[in-house]
Design a protein around this motif. Structure first.
Motif, short mmCIF file in Angstrom:
data_model
loop_
_atom_site.label_atom_id
_atom_site.label_comp_id
_atom_site.label_asym_id
_atom_site.label_seq_id
_atom_site.Cartn_x
_atom_site.Cartn_y
_atom_site.Cartn_z
N ARG A 152 -59.72 0.07 41.94
CA ARG A 152 -60.79 0.65 41.19
C ARG A 152 -60.84 2.28 41.25
N HIS A 153 -60.23 2.71 42.48
CA HIS A 153 -60.63 4.15 42.60
C HIS A 153 -59.22 4.94 42.45
N GLY A 154 -58.33 4.22 41.58
CA GLY A 154 -57.22 5.11 41.15
C GLY A 154 -55.99 5.20 41.88
N VAL A 155 -56.14 4.59 43.09
CA VAL A 155 -55.02 4.73 44.14
C VAL A 155 -54.41 3.20 44.19
N ILE A 156 -53.05 3.51 44.23
CA ILE A 156 -52.46 2.11 44.46
C ILE A 156 -51.87 2.14 45.95
N LEU A 157 -51.32 3.25 46.49
CA LEU A 157 -50.92 3.24 47.91
C LEU A 157 -51.55 4.48 48.51
N TYR A 158 -51.98 4.35 49.82
CA TYR A 158 -52.47 5.40 50.51
C TYR A 158 -52.15 5.13 52.11
#
Length: 281
Positions: A34-40
């Motif tokens: 939902r926050h637009g990040v797939i990998l962190y």
């Protein structure tokens, strides 16, 4: 770049064919983006016998983004991908897929199930089987239910395989034995096998190594067509290819296990630190 071979069962022809039914769909449906990040990756460190292969590495990949990773040999690129796929555990730090899947707690198979596919430099396909059969073997489905669902499922599978064949440019080769394909075609087939797993994130290690100029250009077109539908992390030394696929996207430069620079291709090429340690003059 170290070539360690495939990390998932589906990409290793030495496994029995029946073993390829182990991939399920449940994990990937739980990825919260939902926050637009797939990998962190946050403050990740990896120490091997006193050597810090990854040094306080922090980066993130957006949903649908195509990110190029460059850097000198020994910069930590392969180790970073090993962390993402569960092959290597970080000494400290966190690695999340989406917002809620902690990669450091999962096995390699669980991470593959969650929606991360990895391709190594050397293509690994079932050379004695046709292109179509390779994609069929790679399909993300529990083959134990095939007899129950019957023709309807087989039709859906054939449609899916047809879509992937068209995507990777091998529709005309679908009956050809994989061992007879060119090097570039084998690379595309292996990418197609990954796509059959319906990954959210693709990790691609030096994908155009050994390709002809025409194959390299075609691969760039393929990757540009995949972004948006999938997130891609591409580790590559061929700077012409990076320029082709990076366009206005972001390029990350790794050096000594951490991010040295990040920005557009033009910004990275003009960065004095990058010129000094990697690109040269």
């Amino acid at each position: 770049m170290r070539d360690d071979g495939p990390t998932t069962l589906i990409m290793n022809p030495e496994h029995e064919l029946g073993g390829h039914a182990s991939y399920g769909r449940a994990a990937s449906s739980e990825v919260d983006t939902r926050h637009g990040v797939i990998l962190y990756l946050d403050s990740v460190n990896v120490v091997f016998d006193g050597f810090k292969a990854i040094n306080n590495l922090t980066l993130d990949i957006g949903v649908g983004e195509l990110r190029c990773i460059i850097g000198p040999n020994g910069a930590g690129k392969t180790t970073m991908m090993d962390i993402i796929t569960g092959k290597t555990r970080p000494s400290s730090g966190t690695a999340f897929f989406g917002q809620n899947i902690d990669l450091t707690t999962l096995s390699e198979t669980q991470i593959a199930n969650a929606g991360i596919g990895r391709k190594f430099q050397r293509p690994t396909v079932f050379e004695a089987h046709s292109v179509f059969e390779n994609l069929e073997l790679a399909m993300k489905a529990d083959k134990r239910v095939w007899p129950v669902l019957g023709a309807r499922l087989r039709g859906e599978q054939a449609d899916r395989i047809g879509e992937v064949l068209e995507t990777v440019g091998l529709s005309a080769q679908f009956q050809r034995t994989a061992g007879l394909l060119s090097h570039g075609q084998k690379q595309w087939l292996e990418i197609g096998m990954l796509l059959m797993q319906e990954p959210r994130l693709l990790l691609l290690d030096e994908p155009v190594a050994g390709m002809t100029d025409a194959e390299t250009e075609r691969t760039g077109e393929l990757f540009n067509s995949l972004k948006g539908k999938h997130s891609l992390m591409v580790v590559e030394h061929d700077m012409d290819f990076v320029a082709q696929i990076a366009q206005q996207g972001k390029v990350t430069v790794l050096c000594e296990g951490s991010v040295l620079a990040e920005g557009t291709m033009e910004q990275v090429q003009n960065d004095e630190r990058v010129i000094e340690v990697y690109l040269g003059r």
